[in-house]
Enzyme design. Sequence first.
Site, PDB file in Angstrom:
ATOM      1  N   ASN A   8       0.874  -1.169   0.000  1.00  0.00           N
ATOM      2  CA  ASN A   8       0.000   0.000   0.000  1.00  0.00           C
ATOM      3  C   ASN A   8       0.916   1.225   0.000  1.00  0.00           C
ATOM      4  O   ASN A   8       1.449   1.610   1.036  1.00  0.00           O
ATOM      5  CB  ASN A   8      -0.878  -0.047   1.259  1.00  0.00           C
ATOM      6  CG  ASN A   8      -1.832   1.126   1.360  1.00  0.00           C
ATOM      7  OD1 ASN A   8      -1.852   1.998   0.491  1.00  0.00           O
ATOM      8  ND2 ASN A   8      -2.613   1.164   2.416  1.00  0.00           N
ATOM      9  N   LYS A  15       3.477   0.932   2.954  1.00  0.00           N
ATOM     10  CA  LYS A  15       3.115  -0.075   3.956  1.00  0.00           C
ATOM     11  C   LYS A  15       3.111  -1.435   3.276  1.00  0.00           C
ATOM     12  O   LYS A  15       2.709  -1.535   2.112  1.00  0.00           O
ATOM     13  CB  LYS A  15       1.724   0.215   4.519  1.00  0.00           C
ATOM     14  CG  LYS A  15       1.669   1.521   5.263  1.00  0.00           C
ATOM     15  CD  LYS A  15       0.292   1.730   5.855  1.00  0.00           C
ATOM     16  CE  LYS A  15       0.204   3.093   6.513  1.00  0.00           C
ATOM     17  NZ  LYS A  15      -1.078   3.709   6.410  1.00  0.00           N
ATOM     18  N   ARG A  92      -2.705  -2.100  -3.320  1.00  0.00           N
ATOM     19  CA  ARG A  92      -3.866  -1.237  -3.169  1.00  0.00           C
ATOM     20  C   ARG A  92      -3.730  -0.124  -4.201  1.00  0.00           C
ATOM     21  O   ARG A  92      -2.724   0.592  -4.229  1.00  0.00           O
ATOM     22  CB  ARG A  92      -3.877  -0.638  -1.777  1.00  0.00           C
ATOM     23  CG  ARG A  92      -5.054   0.248  -1.578  1.00  0.00           C
ATOM     24  CD  ARG A  92      -4.992   0.908  -0.247  1.00  0.00           C
ATOM     25  NE  ARG A  92      -6.320   1.346   0.120  1.00  0.00           N
ATOM     26  CZ  ARG A  92      -6.693   1.627   1.336  1.00  0.00           C
ATOM     27  NH1 ARG A  92      -5.850   1.477   2.331  1.00  0.00           N
ATOM     28  NH2 ARG A  92      -7.904   2.039   1.586  1.00  0.00           N
ATOM     29  N   HIS A 180     -12.884   3.477  -0.048  1.00  0.00           N
ATOM     30  CA  HIS A 180     -12.807   2.523   1.078  1.00  0.00           C
ATOM     31  C   HIS A 180     -13.454   1.189   0.712  1.00  0.00           C
ATOM     32  O   HIS A 180     -13.908   0.442   1.589  1.00  0.00           O
ATOM     33  CB  HIS A 180     -13.489   3.082   2.354  1.00  0.00           C
ATOM     34  CG  HIS A 180     -12.774   4.241   2.965  1.00  0.00           C
ATOM     35  ND1 HIS A 180     -13.413   5.378   3.395  1.00  0.00           N
ATOM     36  CD2 HIS A 180     -11.455   4.454   3.212  1.00  0.00           C
ATOM     37  CE1 HIS A 180     -12.524   6.229   3.881  1.00  0.00           C
ATOM     38  NE2 HIS A 180     -11.321   5.695   3.770  1.00  0.00           N
ATOM     39  N   HIS A 207     -17.117   3.440   8.116  1.00  0.00           N
ATOM     40  CA  HIS A 207     -15.649   3.316   8.177  1.00  0.00           C
ATOM     41  C   HIS A 207     -15.142   4.653   8.703  1.00  0.00           C
ATOM     42  O   HIS A 207     -15.021   5.622   7.956  1.00  0.00           O
ATOM     43  CB  HIS A 207     -15.105   3.000   6.779  1.00  0.00           C
ATOM     44  CG  HIS A 207     -13.607   2.948   6.712  1.00  0.00           C
ATOM     45  ND1 HIS A 207     -12.901   1.794   6.496  1.00  0.00           N
ATOM     46  CD2 HIS A 207     -12.677   3.927   6.852  1.00  0.00           C
ATOM     47  CE1 HIS A 207     -11.601   2.055   6.504  1.00  0.00           C
ATOM     48  NE2 HIS A 207     -11.440   3.343   6.711  1.00  0.00           N
ATOM     49  N   LEU A 208     -14.867   4.706  10.004  1.00  0.00           N
ATOM     50  CA  LEU A 208     -14.495   5.979  10.642  1.00  0.00           C
ATOM     51  C   LEU A 208     -13.030   5.919  11.075  1.00  0.00           C
ATOM     52  O   LEU A 208     -12.707   5.367  12.129  1.00  0.00           O
ATOM     53  CB  LEU A 208     -15.401   6.249  11.849  1.00  0.00           C
ATOM     54  CG  LEU A 208     -16.918   6.165  11.579  1.00  0.00           C
ATOM     55  CD1 LEU A 208     -17.710   6.423  12.863  1.00  0.00           C
ATOM     56  CD2 LEU A 208     -17.346   7.128  10.478  1.00  0.00           C
ATOM     57  N   SER A 210      -8.950   8.061   9.898  1.00  0.00           N
ATOM     58  CA  SER A 210      -8.511   9.408   9.494  1.00  0.00           C
ATOM     59  C   SER A 210      -9.203   9.804   8.204  1.00  0.00           C
ATOM     60  O   SER A 210      -9.536  10.969   7.996  1.00  0.00           O
ATOM     61  CB  SER A 210      -7.003   9.513   9.321  1.00  0.00           C
ATOM     62  OG  SER A 210      -6.363   8.358   9.634  1.00  0.00           O
ATOM     63  N   GLY A 211      -9.372   8.846   7.311  1.00  0.00           N
ATOM     64  CA  GLY A 211     -10.325   9.015   6.208  1.00  0.00           C
ATOM     65  C   GLY A 211     -11.627   8.384   6.696  1.00  0.00           C
ATOM     66  O   GLY A 211     -11.581   7.371   7.396  1.00  0.00           O
ATOM     67  N   ARG A 240      -9.804  16.471   5.849  1.00  0.00           N
ATOM     68  CA  ARG A 240     -10.658  16.789   4.685  1.00  0.00           C
ATOM     69  C   ARG A 240     -12.045  17.222   5.165  1.00  0.00           C
ATOM     70  O   ARG A 240     -12.543  16.688   6.152  1.00  0.00           O
ATOM     71  CB  ARG A 240     -10.795  15.549   3.786  1.00  0.00           C
ATOM     72  CG  ARG A 240      -9.512  15.181   3.083  1.00  0.00           C
ATOM     73  CD  ARG A 240      -9.603  13.813   2.423  1.00  0.00           C
ATOM     74  NE  ARG A 240      -8.891  12.796   3.161  1.00  0.00           N
ATOM     75  CZ  ARG A 240      -9.025  11.479   2.975  1.00  0.00           C
ATOM     76  NH1 ARG A 240      -9.860  11.019   2.077  1.00  0.00           N
ATOM     77  NH2 ARG A 240      -8.327  10.628   3.684  1.00  0.00           N
ATOM     78  N   MET A 283      -8.405  11.989  16.410  1.00  0.00           N
ATOM     79  CA  MET A 283      -9.560  11.929  17.306  1.00  0.00           C
ATOM     80  C   MET A 283      -9.162  11.704  18.756  1.00  0.00           C
ATOM     81  O   MET A 283      -9.771  12.261  19.668  1.00  0.00           O
ATOM     82  CB  MET A 283     -10.518  10.828  16.823  1.00  0.00           C
ATOM     83  CG  MET A 283     -11.840  10.810  17.498  1.00  0.00           C
ATOM     84  SD  MET A 283     -12.738  12.393  17.383  1.00  0.00           S
ATOM     85  CE  MET A 283     -13.676  12.192  15.871  1.00  0.00           C
ATOM     86  N   GLY A 329     -14.053   3.970  14.721  1.00  0.00           N
ATOM     87  CA  GLY A 329     -15.199   3.060  14.867  1.00  0.00           C
ATOM     88  C   GLY A 329     -14.882   1.838  15.709  1.00  0.00           C
ATOM     89  O   GLY A 329     -15.730   1.331  16.445  1.00  0.00           O
ATOM     90  N   GLU A 330     -13.644   1.351  15.626  1.00  0.00           N
ATOM     91  CA  GLU A 330     -13.273   0.142  16.370  1.00  0.00           C
ATOM     92  C   GLU A 330     -12.855   0.450  17.801  1.00  0.00           C
ATOM     93  O   GLU A 330     -12.938  -0.423  18.671  1.00  0.00           O
ATOM     94  CB  GLU A 330     -12.106  -0.570  15.657  1.00  0.00           C
ATOM     95  CG  GLU A 330     -12.500  -1.181  14.328  1.00  0.00           C
ATOM     96  CD  GLU A 330     -11.284  -1.620  13.511  1.00  0.00           C
ATOM     97  OE1 GLU A 330     -10.244  -1.949  14.096  1.00  0.00           O
ATOM     98  OE2 GLU A 330     -11.395  -1.623  12.268  1.00  0.00           O
ATOM     99  N   GLU A 378      -8.158  -4.413   5.344  1.00  0.00           N
ATOM    100  CA  GLU A 378      -8.060  -4.192   3.891  1.00  0.00           C
ATOM    101  C   GLU A 378      -6.917  -5.004   3.283  1.00  0.00           C
ATOM    102  O   GLU A 378      -7.032  -5.508   2.171  1.00  0.00           O
ATOM    103  CB  GLU A 378      -7.850  -2.697   3.619  1.00  0.00           C
ATOM    104  CG  GLU A 378      -9.094  -1.885   3.924  1.00  0.00           C
ATOM    105  CD  GLU A 378      -8.792  -0.468   4.381  1.00  0.00           C
ATOM    106  OE1 GLU A 378      -8.118  -0.309   5.424  1.00  0.00           O
ATOM    107  OE2 GLU A 378      -9.229   0.473   3.708  1.00  0.00           O
TER     108      GLU A 378
HETATM  109  P1  AMP Z   1      -7.330   4.793  10.877  1.00  0.00           P
HETATM  110  O1  AMP Z   1      -7.142   5.775   9.762  1.00  0.00           O
HETATM  111  O2  AMP Z   1      -8.373   3.770  10.614  1.00  0.00           O
HETATM  112  O3  AMP Z   1      -6.036   4.189  11.364  1.00  0.00           O
HETATM  113  O4  AMP Z   1      -7.879   5.640  12.127  1.00  0.00           O
HETATM  114  C1  AMP Z   1      -7.153   6.687  12.682  1.00  0.00           C
HETATM  115  C2  AMP Z   1      -8.079   7.503  13.582  1.00  0.00           C
HETATM  116  O5  AMP Z   1      -8.586   6.639  14.623  1.00  0.00           O
HETATM  117  C3  AMP Z   1      -7.376   8.659  14.288  1.00  0.00           C
HETATM  118  O6  AMP Z   1      -8.208   9.807  14.280  1.00  0.00           O
HETATM  119  C4  AMP Z   1      -7.213   8.145  15.696  1.00  0.00           C
HETATM  120  O7  AMP Z   1      -7.180   9.187  16.638  1.00  0.00           O
HETATM  121  C5  AMP Z   1      -8.476   7.330  15.852  1.00  0.00           C
HETATM  122  N1  AMP Z   1      -8.376   6.411  16.976  1.00  0.00           N
HETATM  123  C6  AMP Z   1      -7.596   5.319  17.096  1.00  0.00           C
HETATM  124  N2  AMP Z   1      -7.743   4.773  18.331  1.00  0.00           N
HETATM  125  C7  AMP Z   1      -8.627   5.554  18.995  1.00  0.00           C
HETATM  126  C8  AMP Z   1      -9.203   5.541  20.302  1.00  0.00           C
HETATM  127  N3  AMP Z   1      -8.881   4.602  21.195  1.00  0.00           N
HETATM  128  N4  AMP Z   1     -10.095   6.499  20.627  1.00  0.00           N
HETATM  129  C9  AMP Z   1     -10.415   7.474  19.736  1.00  0.00           C
HETATM  130  N5  AMP Z   1      -9.930   7.533  18.479  1.00  0.00           N
HETATM  131  C10 AMP Z   1      -9.040   6.603  18.120  1.00  0.00           C
END
Ligand code: AMP
Length: 404
Positions: A8, A15, A92, A180, A207-208, A210-211, A240, A283, A329-330, A378
């Site tokens: 990726n 990555k 990817r 996504h 799908h929450l 950074s994107g 964004r 976040m 989301g996770e 992914e």
């Molecule tokens: P990703 O792009 O899927 O890796 O997600 C990154 C986003 O997930 C960033 O905004 C992180 O701050 C947020 N994130 C990861 N772990 C947590 C958590 N425990 N609580 C809140 N946000 C999180």
Amino acid sequence: MDTILVVNAGSSSVKFQVFAVEGEGRLQRQIKGQMDGIGSRPRLRASGPNGDPMADRAYPIEAVADVPAAMAVAGAWLREENSINPIAVGHRVVHGGPDYSRPVLIDHGVVSRLERFVSLAPLHQPHNLAPIKTLLNTRPNLPQVACFDTGFHRDHDALADYYAIPHQLHTEGVRRYGFHGLSYEYIARRLPEVAPDIAAGRVIVAHLGSGASMSAIKDGKSVESTMGFTALDGLAMGTRPGQIDPGVVLYLISEKGMSATNVQNFLYRECGLKGLSGVSNDMRELETSEDPRAAFAIDYFVYRVGLNAGMLAAALQGLDAFVFTAGIGENSATLRARIAQKLAWLGVAIDPAENARHATRISRSESRIPVYVVPTDEERMIAQHTLALLMNQQSPSQHRARVS
Ligand code: AMP
């Protein structure tokens, strides 16, 4: 051991993951790594199947000046220090354009077609294609597969695929692609195991990360997405803005004198949670910040997820389940609970204890709409597609015989 390498590649990082192919096509993750700081402060980091560290090395800037150099360094590390000689590489690729709805085995003709879509994703597509071109030249017999972020959404009905602009632009490729897709496809394939009762139903997947985007999925197929022509649309994201009146872009150009490049950088890098809060795009940092603008950015994010859920429920003409995935989301029980409140009118009721322990099903038994947390993967989806395409051709060991 037969292995599949998943790549990726972005503008400043590559990555990669290595999956071992076991009996009946099962894939076991062996290595997860990345080379980041390409052209600035290159660093290779990798870990094994249980997260155990395997490498953490800095390189001089001139040793890893671009993506092909990063691929060469990471490839040498895999080959020479870990004896990894993959039977195929899955990539990817953000944009499959109007044509590609399925992963495709790469040759020079495919690369030429994918280069036509650089203008549709200028920040991603060239970097995705760079390692593909390098490997085509250095390892012409190594099978490579392109897996598209747009692919899963390509079967959308025309009504969901068009903008209300003259047809000619649609023909040229100005369409609502959605992104996504590899994440959504993985979730759609997991649902029959996780929640067999609703897997064939009407599901919104959020799908929450950074994107961030949401997809309306019916009977395992995408019917609508919050993203469109580019990955700028829909929900507010780390940097964004999400949905924005095109008049704002006109204002930036005519009143602020911004060039196309300035507007592009602004929309991809300076907006979203970062722009709104002035604190961070992350976040986790916003959740711990005491700055009222951080709280406002979170409120905005939650509000827009709720609004878009309403839109997707309308596209599905009802709702049977809601799924959270990706970084926020996770991992953020707080955000999930707040979003669930916005969905209460649809019949969503979260179980606070199950939500706090990140259970797979986090809704109360009496919730009209069950809510799930399903971690996305992914890279595994890419590895699965790559293996499937390879198996369609011949068995992996036959393939190895031909490649080596
Ligand atoms: P990703 O792009 O899927 O890796 O997600 C990154 C986003 O997930 C960033 O905004 C992180 O701050 C947020 N994130 C990861 N772990 C947590 C958590 N425990 N609580 C809140 N946000 C999180």
